[in-house]
Write an enzyme that holds these catalytic residues in place. Structure first.
Site, PDB file in Angstrom:
ATOM      1  N   GLU C  60      61.669 -37.912  48.158  1.00  0.00           N
ATOM      2  CA  GLU C  60      60.685 -39.172  47.881  1.00  0.00           C
ATOM      3  C   GLU C  60      61.897 -40.481  46.738  1.00  0.00           C
ATOM      4  OE1 GLU C  60      59.675 -36.097  46.886  1.00  0.00           O
ATOM      5  OE2 GLU C  60      57.756 -36.484  48.539  1.00  0.00           O
ATOM      6  N   HIS C 129      47.502 -34.526  43.812  1.00  0.00           N
ATOM      7  CA  HIS C 129      47.009 -34.816  45.073  1.00  0.00           C
ATOM      8  C   HIS C 129      45.891 -36.041  44.662  1.00  0.00           C
ATOM      9  CE1 HIS C 129      50.044 -32.376  46.596  1.00  0.00           C
ATOM     10  NE2 HIS C 129      50.451 -32.564  47.670  1.00  0.00           N
TER      11      HIS C 129
HETATM   12  C1  TPP Z   1      57.097 -34.312  46.038  1.00  0.00           C
HETATM   13  C2  TPP Z   1      56.924 -33.985  47.229  1.00  0.00           C
HETATM   14  N1  TPP Z   1      56.470 -34.452  48.687  1.00  0.00           N
HETATM   15  C3  TPP Z   1      56.011 -33.533  49.480  1.00  0.00           C
HETATM   16  C4  TPP Z   1      54.532 -32.954  49.143  1.00  0.00           C
HETATM   17  C5  TPP Z   1      54.229 -32.300  50.272  1.00  0.00           C
HETATM   18  N2  TPP Z   1      54.662 -30.864  50.655  1.00  0.00           N
HETATM   19  C6  TPP Z   1      54.038 -29.826  50.402  1.00  0.00           C
HETATM   20  S1  TPP Z   1      54.839 -28.076  50.595  1.00  0.00           S
HETATM   21  C7  TPP Z   1      55.671 -29.387  51.780  1.00  0.00           C
HETATM   22  C8  TPP Z   1      57.210 -28.611  51.921  1.00  0.00           C
HETATM   23  C9  TPP Z   1      57.467 -27.697  51.231  1.00  0.00           C
HETATM   24  O1  TPP Z   1      58.252 -27.390  52.339  1.00  0.00           O
HETATM   25  P1  TPP Z   1      59.042 -26.105  50.751  1.00  0.00           P
HETATM   26  O2  TPP Z   1      59.773 -26.595  49.387  1.00  0.00           O
HETATM   27  O3  TPP Z   1      60.215 -24.962  52.365  1.00  0.00           O
HETATM   28  O4  TPP Z   1      58.344 -24.703  50.482  1.00  0.00           O
HETATM   29  P2  TPP Z   1      57.223 -24.259  51.567  1.00  0.00           P
HETATM   30  O5  TPP Z   1      55.644 -24.471  52.448  1.00  0.00           O
HETATM   31  O6  TPP Z   1      58.053 -23.596  53.007  1.00  0.00           O
HETATM   32  O7  TPP Z   1      57.149 -22.211  51.228  1.00  0.00           O
HETATM   33  C10 TPP Z   1      55.577 -30.697  51.280  1.00  0.00           C
HETATM   34  C11 TPP Z   1      56.050 -32.071  51.929  1.00  0.00           C
HETATM   35  C12 TPP Z   1      54.731 -32.374  47.968  1.00  0.00           C
HETATM   36  N3  TPP Z   1      53.712 -31.648  47.456  1.00  0.00           N
HETATM   37  N4  TPP Z   1      55.473 -33.101  46.504  1.00  0.00           N
END
Ligand code: TPP
Ligand code: TPP
Ligand code: MG
Ligand code: MG
Lengths: 332, 331, 331, 332
Positions: C60, C129
Site C-alpha cells: 500500500e 477491517h
Molecule cells: C495491509 C493489507 N493489505 C491487504 C490485505 C488484504 N489481504 C488479506 S490476506 C491477503 C493476501 C495475503 O497473501 P499471503 O501473505 O501470501 O498469505 P496467504 O493468504 O496466502 O496465506 C490480502 C491481500 C490485508 N489484510 N492487509
C-alpha cells in the site's frame, strides 16, 4: 535416520501427527460453521499448510513466541491452543481466547506464547522482531518465530525489521509460508527476483524447505531455534506449501486464478498428513488403527468444543467499553 | 526552586524512570551519541549504554513495530520520533496495532509504550517538518495523548506516560526546548486527565494546549490591561480529557475560546468546543470560539508561516468580540 | 429510472471516465481479474487491459507513492485501497506528499489522483477491517473528502473526484455495495461542496454522512410517526463542506443532531457541530448533539459490535430529548 | 579514451566542470547566508557530492525527470536550475521556484524535470517510480532518476517500489548516494549486509561507481539511461561519495561521529572538482586560465543572484491560502 533414533522419537512424531490432524479437523469444523451460517464474518483456512506450523512450533518451548497472520488457526493450534476457547472466539463468545473481541483474525494466546493473528498483511513483522529484541534485552533465551505469507513480501515493513534484526543479531526466525498465491494473484506476479535473496541482502542466513514434509521442517526448525538461542540469529526460511481451500471460506469459484488440477495434485500427491501417516506406518512406528484412533479422538474433541462454543454466552454489553485502556497501578 | 529547560526536564524524566525500571529502553534515530538533533537526550547513552538507548536505522514504521512487540513481551519501550510529521509513517503500527491490541485480545496483551515526538510551526522548517498532528492520534481509541506546555509539565507528564500501561503519545513543542521553568528536584508525576488552571478569571475562559498556552497567557495579560479578566486552562492531556474542569470554568465565565496549534478543521478545537457547547449550552452567553492553525500546509517563508498560527494579538481580538457580545449572526 | 447497485455505479463511473480520458489508470490489489474482493471492478480489465487496471503487490505505501509520482507527471491515477483501515499504511504518501505538493511547489506541481476506499463496521470483520477513518484525512489541508451515501451519489461523486485536479479520498460504505438506487443512464456529475436535503422538516435537522444517511432517514420515518418533523441532510463531501446549506437548515429548525460512523471523539461530528454552534448559536434552542461511533476499537463479536454504531432507534431517542427541551444541564 | 573522442567531448566536459562549480559556489553562498542570519531555517549542503548529480543529470534530457532529497541543491542545479529562483526560494521570496512556500527542502523545478526535493527520507522513491510508470504508460521514452542517500535504505517504501519497478520493467534509475553517514550515524551501523544486494534481490541490475569521478559517473549513467529508454530498466547505482560539511549548516562540531582526518583525506585526495580540473589540464582540454575564468563567472553569477534574492519581495499575505487545492476546469 537410525532406527533406534526413530523409535525414541516415536512419541514426538505422533504428537506432530496429532497436531496436524487437529488443525485439519479444526478447519473442517470452522468451514462447517461458516456454511451453516453459525459463524459471524469470514475466515481463512490453514488446511494444507499444517506441516509448516506444526514442524516449527514443535521445535519451540512454551515461552518461545510466535506471531501469526490472517490465516492463523494453524499457528494457534500448533503453539498449544485449545479447541474450546478457539471455537468460542470464532463465534464471538465470552469464553473465547479474546473474550470474543478479536475473532478469527486476531486470535491470540498469550499463555502459550502466541502474540496473535494479524489482519494487516505483514503487520506482525515488527511485533515479532520486537519480541526478539525484548527477549535479548531481558536476558532470556526465548526465540520468536514470525509467520507470514509470500504476499507479505510486498510490505516494506518486513525489510525494515529484517535489517534491524540482522544489525542487532536478534533471536527471530522469519518463516515465509510460500503457498504460491496472495489472495487471487500468483506469487510470481507480485514478487520480482528471488524470495530468499530479499533476506540474504541483509546478511541473513536463509533456507528453503518442503513445507509439506513435517519432519524436514521440524529438523530444520530445531537446528535454527537452537542456533538462535545461542545468538546466531536471525534466520529466514521459505516454506513451500499450499492452501487447499480458497483465500477465505467464501472463495469458492477460483478456477480463474488457480487451476483445478494444481489443487488436485497437491492434495493427492503432497498432502502432509497422508504422507506422514504413510511414513509412520512404513517405518512401523504406528498402526493403521492407531492413526484412525487419533483421528477419531480429535474429531470428538472438536465436536465437543464446537458444541461448547455454540452453547456459550456472548459477552455482556458492558464489555464493549472495557479494555480500551489497560489498567494502571494505583496512583497513576 | 531551580529552573531548567524543557529539554533537560525530558532528559531527567527518562533518566529517572530508566534508573527505576530496567524494562524501559529507548529507541530512535540518532538518540545515542548524538542525543537527538535537538540534543534532548545527551548523556543518556553514557549512563545506560547502547543496549538501552538504541540508535536505529531510518525506519520509522519498523522501529515503531519493534516497540509494539517489545511492549507486549515485558519491555517498556520509549519510541523517539524525531519530528511529529513522521507520525504518518508509523500510523499503521501505532493505530492498527499498538492502540488495538489490548482490546482485541480481550485484555490479555498489553502494550505499555510511549511515543515521544513534537509539534509546532514557525521554525522555518516547511510543510513536512512543522505539523501538529495530535488530533489524529486522539481520534484513535486506545491511545492516550499528552501535550506538555512547559518544562515542569514535560517532566511530570512524561514520567506518568512511561508508567502508564497503555500506549501514550506525548508531543513536545519544538520551540520550547530551551525555555526554562521551575522544576522541583524531588520526584513528581502529573496525573493524566487533570487540567490545570493557570490563571483564574471571570469574563471568559481561554483553553489552550501545548505551544498555545504561552499564547493564551500573553493574551490574558493584554486583556487584563484592558480590564478583561481571562481564565486560562491547560488540559494537559486531550485523551483523557478533563471535561469537568473545563465545564466548570465555562459555566462560570459563560464564554470560551479554544486555542490549539493543529489545523483548525477536524481538529482539537472542534472536539473541545463541541463538548462545551453540548454540556454547557445554557450557560453560554456566546458560542465557543475556536482558534486553530490555518487549514493550509505550513509554508516555508516567514512572511506566510507566521500568519498560520494563533497569536496573542489575534486571541485578544477574538476575546474582545466575544465579551462585547459582538457575535450575533444575521438571521 | 433504472436501479443499479452501488457496486455497479462505481464500476460505471470508472469505466466512463477511463473511456473519456486515457490519462486515467487504476491500481491496487486484486483489481484486475479478481475485480477486487468486493467484485466492484469486474469487467474493467477486460475492457481497459492490464496496463490501465493494474494489479499491484501487497504494498500500500508503495503503490500510493507511485500514484503520487504518476499524478505529477501527466497521469490521473485511481488508487484502490481495499479497506479504509489500510489508510494508516499510506498516510505518509497521502498526507506528507500528495496533499502538500501543490502548495509546497507554489502551484507548479499538481497531484490529480483519487483514493477509493471504504468505511463502516457491523460486517463482523473486527478492529482492523471496520474503521471509518475519514476524519483523519479531512484534517489534512490539501485533501478533498467525499462520502457517497447511495449508488446515485457514488457514481456522481466519483466522476467528479476523478476530474478534480487535487487529491480526493472517496469512502464507500462496505455494507452498501449491493444496495440499489435509481441512477440515470445519462452522464451526470455531483459537484463537491453541495449538501443534499433528502427530506424537509421543521422540528430538527439530522445531518448524516455516508452509512448514517440511511440511519437518519429511518429515524426520520419513525419520528414522523410520532408527529416530529425531521429535516435530513447529507453533506456529501466534508472537504469542502457546504456550511451554508447546513446553517440555513439549522436556523430554520433550531435543533440538530450530527450522525457519522467515525469515532465520535475528535471526529467529523465535532467539526460540524462546532461550526453550527459557532455560526448559528443564537438560533439554536438546544445544543447540537453528536452521534458518532463509540470510542472503542471495533469488537468482533456481533453482541458488542452492534452497540458501537448509531442506530435509528438511538437517533430517535436523542431527537425526542432534543425536541422535548430535555437538555438543560444542572448548573 | 581516444584523443579524438576527448576533444570532441571537450565542450561537454567543460559544461560538467562548470555545473560542478556552480553547485560548489551555490553551497558556499548558502552557507554564508546562513552564517549571516539572512536565511530562514537550516539547510543541507551538497558540497563534495557534485560529481554524482552532475555526472547523472548530464546524461538526461530536459524531459527526463529526477526526484531529489533534503540535500537537494545539487540535483536542482545539475538538472538545469537557475541561481536566482533558487536563492530566492531559500530566502522565502515570491520569486523563488516555489514562490517561497517550499524552501530549501522542497525546491522543485517542474520545467526542468525536477519533481522536487523531499524532507521525508526515502519519501520520493514512490514518486520517482510513479513518474517512470507514467512515462511508460503514456508512451514516452523519458527516464526518471531517483536520488537518495544511503540512509534511505532504511525505509521500507524503497523496497516496495523497487519490487514494482522490477515487476513492470519501469524506466527508473535508483541512484544511492552513499556518503558514509546518515545524519550522525555511520552507514554500516544502519545497514546490515550488502547495499547493492538489496536491489539485486528484486532482480534489478546494480552498479557501483566512484561518485567523485564525474566521468565515470557520466559514462555509466549514459549507458543506463539509454538502456532504460529501450525498456531494459530499472537499474540501481551505488555512488560512493562524501559530504564536506556537516549534516546541515548547524552541524559544526562533528568529531564525535566523523574523524577530522577522514574529512581531510576526502577533501584533499578525492575532490571531484580538483581532480577533474587536473585531468582536463593534463589532457590539454583546458588551460588554467580558462578554469579560473569559469570559476570567476560562476561566482559573479552567484553574487548577482544572491543580491537579487536579498532584494526580492516576500510573497503577499494573500498567498497563504492559495494553492491548497489546484484549480479545476470550469463546471467542476
Ligand atoms: C495491509 C493489507 N493489505 C491487504 C490485505 C488484504 N489481504 C488479506 S490476506 C491477503 C493476501 C495475503 O497473501 P499471503 O501473505 O501470501 O498469505 P496467504 O493468504 O496466502 O496465506 C490480502 C491481500 C490485508 N489484510 N492487509
Ligand atoms: C522519514 C524521515 N526520518 C528522519 C528524517 C531526519 N533526517 C533528515 S536527513 C537524515 C539522514 C539521511 O541520511 P542519508 O539518506 O544518507 O542522506 P544524507 O543526509 O547523507 O545525504 C535524517 C535521519 C527525515 N527527514 N525523514
Ligand atoms: Mg500466500
Ligand atoms: Mg548519507
Amino acid at each position: 535416520m537410525a532406527a533406534a533414533k526413530k523409535k525414541s522419537n516415536a512419541e514426538q512424531y505422533l504428537r506432530m501427527y496429532r497436531q496436524m490432524m487437529r488443525i485439519r479437523v479444526f478447519e473442517d469444523n470452522a468451514n462447517q460453521l461458516y456454511l451453516s451460517a453459525k459463524m459471524p464474518g469470514l475466515t481463512h483456512m490453514y488446511s494444507g499448510q499444517e506441516a509448516v506450523a506444526v514442524g516449527i512450533c514443535e521445535a519451540l518451548k512454551t515461552t518461545d513466541r510466535i506471531t501469526s497472520t490472517h490465516r492463523g488457526h494453524g499457528h494457534c493450534v500448533a503453539k498449544g491452543g485449545e479447541f474450546r476457547p478457539m471455537f468460542a472466539e470464532l463465534l464471538g463468545k465470552a469464553d473465547g481466547y479474546c473474550g470474543g473481541k478479536g475473532g478469527s483474525m486476531h486470535i491470540a494466546d498469550q499463555d502459550n506464547g502466541n502474540l496473535g493473528a494479524n489482519a494487516i498483511v505483514g503487520g506482525s513483522a515488527g511485533i515479532a522482531t520486537g519480541s526478539a529484541l525484548s527477549a535479548k534485552r531481558l536476558g532470556k533465551d526465548d526465540v520468536t518465530v514470525c509467520f507470514f505469507g509470500d504476499g507479505a513480501l510486498g510490505q516494506g515493513l518486513l525489510y525494515e525489521t529484517m535489517n534491524m534484526a540482522a544489525l542487532w543479531k536478534l533471536p527471530v526466525i522469519y518463516a515465509c509460508e510460500n503457498n504460491l498465491y496472495g489472495e487471487y494473484t500468483k506469487t510470481e506476479e507480485q514478487a520480482a527476483g528471488d524470495l530468499t535473496a530479499r533476506a540474504k541482502a541483509f546478511g541473513i542466513e536463509t533456507h528453503i524447505v518442503d513445507g509439506q514434509d513435517v519432519l524436514a521442517v521440524n529438523n530444520l526448525a530445531q537446528k535454527l531455534v537452537e542456533r538462535c538461542r545461542k545468538g546466531e540469529g536471525p534466520f529466514f526460511i521459505q516454506l513451500d506449501t499450499y492452501r487447499y481451500f480458497g483465500h477465505h471460506v467464501g472463495d469458492i469459484n477460483r478456477e480463474y486464478y488457480r487451476p483445478k488440477d494444481e489443487e488436485t495434485l497437491w492434495k493427492t500427491e503432497r498432502d502432509p498428513l497422508t504422507n506422514f501417516a504413510k511414513w509412520l506406518s512404513d517405518e512401523g512406528l504406528v498402526t493403521k488403527d492407531e492413526l484412525k484412533e487419533i483421528e477419531a479422538e480429535v474429531k470428538a474433541d472438536a465436536e465437543a468444543a464446537v458444541n461448547f462454543a455454540l452453547d456459550a454466552d456472548y459477552p455482556d454489553a458492558s464489555e464493549v467499553t472495557k479494555h480500551v485502556f489497560a489498567e494502571n497501578p494505583s496512583g497513576l | 526552586m531551580r529552573e531548567i529547560t524543557l529539554s533537560k526536564a525530558v532528559n531527567e524524566a527518562i533518566a529517572e524512570e530508566m534508573r527505576r525500571d530496567p524494562a524501559i529502553f529507548l529507541l530512535g534515530e540518532d538518540v545515542a551519541e548524538a542525543g537527538t538533533p535537538f540534543k534532548v537526550l545527551s548523556g543518556l547513552v553514557e549512563e545506560f549504554g547502547p543496549d538501552r538507548i538504541i540508535d536505529t536505522p531510518i525506519s520509522e514504521p519498523g522501529f515503531m513495530g519493534l516497540a509494539v512487540g517489545a511492549a507486549m513481551t515485558g519491555s517498556r519501550p520509549i519510541v523517539d520520533l524525531m519530528f511529529g510529521d513522521f507520525l504518518f509513517l508509523i500510523m499503521d503500527q501505532l493505530c492498527n496495532q499498538a492502540a488495538k491490541t489490548h482490546y482485541m485480545s480481550g485484555g490479555k496483551l498489553t502494550v505499555p509504550l510511549v511515543v515521544r515526538t513534537n509539534l509546532g510551526a514557525t521554525r522555518r522548517s516547511a510543510a513536512q517538518h512543522s505539523q501538529s498532528l495530535h488530533a489524529l492520534v486522539a481520534h484513535i481509541p486506545g491511545l492516550k495523548v499528552a501535550l506538555p506546555s512547559s518544562a515542569y509539565e514535560a517532566k511530570g507528564l512524561l514520567k506518568t506516560a512511561i508508567r502508564d500501561n497503555s500506549p501514550v503519545v506525548i508531543f513536545e513543542d519544538k520551540l520550547m526546548y530551551n525555555d526554562k521553568a521551575p522544576v522541583p528536584e524531588e520526584e513528581y508525576l502529573i496525573p493524566f486527565g487533570q487540567a490545570k488552571i493557570l490563571r483564574e478569571g471571570e469574563d471568559l475562559t481561554l483553553i489552550a494546549t501545548s505551544s498555545m498556552v504561552q499564547v493564551a497567557q500573553k493574551a490574558a495579560d493584554l486583556l487584563a490591561a484592558d480590564g478583561i479578566s481571562a481564565e486560562v486552562i491547560d488540559p494537559r492531556t486531550i485523551v483523557p480529557l478533563d471535561e469537568d474542569t473545563l465545564l466548570a470554568s465555562v459555566k462560570k465565565t459563560s464564554r470560551a475560546i479554544v486555542i490549539d496549534e493543529g489545523h483548525q478543521s477536524f481538529g482539537v478545537t472542534a472536539e473541545i468546543a463541541s463538548r462545551l457547547n453540548e454540556k454547557a449550552f445554557y450557560h453560554l452567553d456566546a458560542p465557543v470560539l475556536r482558534m486553530g492553525a490555518m487549514d493550509v500546509p505550513v509554508p516555508f517563508t516567514p512572511a506566510l508561516e507566521d500568519l498560520t498560527v494563533p497569536t496573542p494579538e489575534k486571541v485578544v481580538e477574538q476575546a474582545k468580540r466575544l465579551v462585547a457580545g459582538d457575535m450575533i449572526h444575521a438571521a
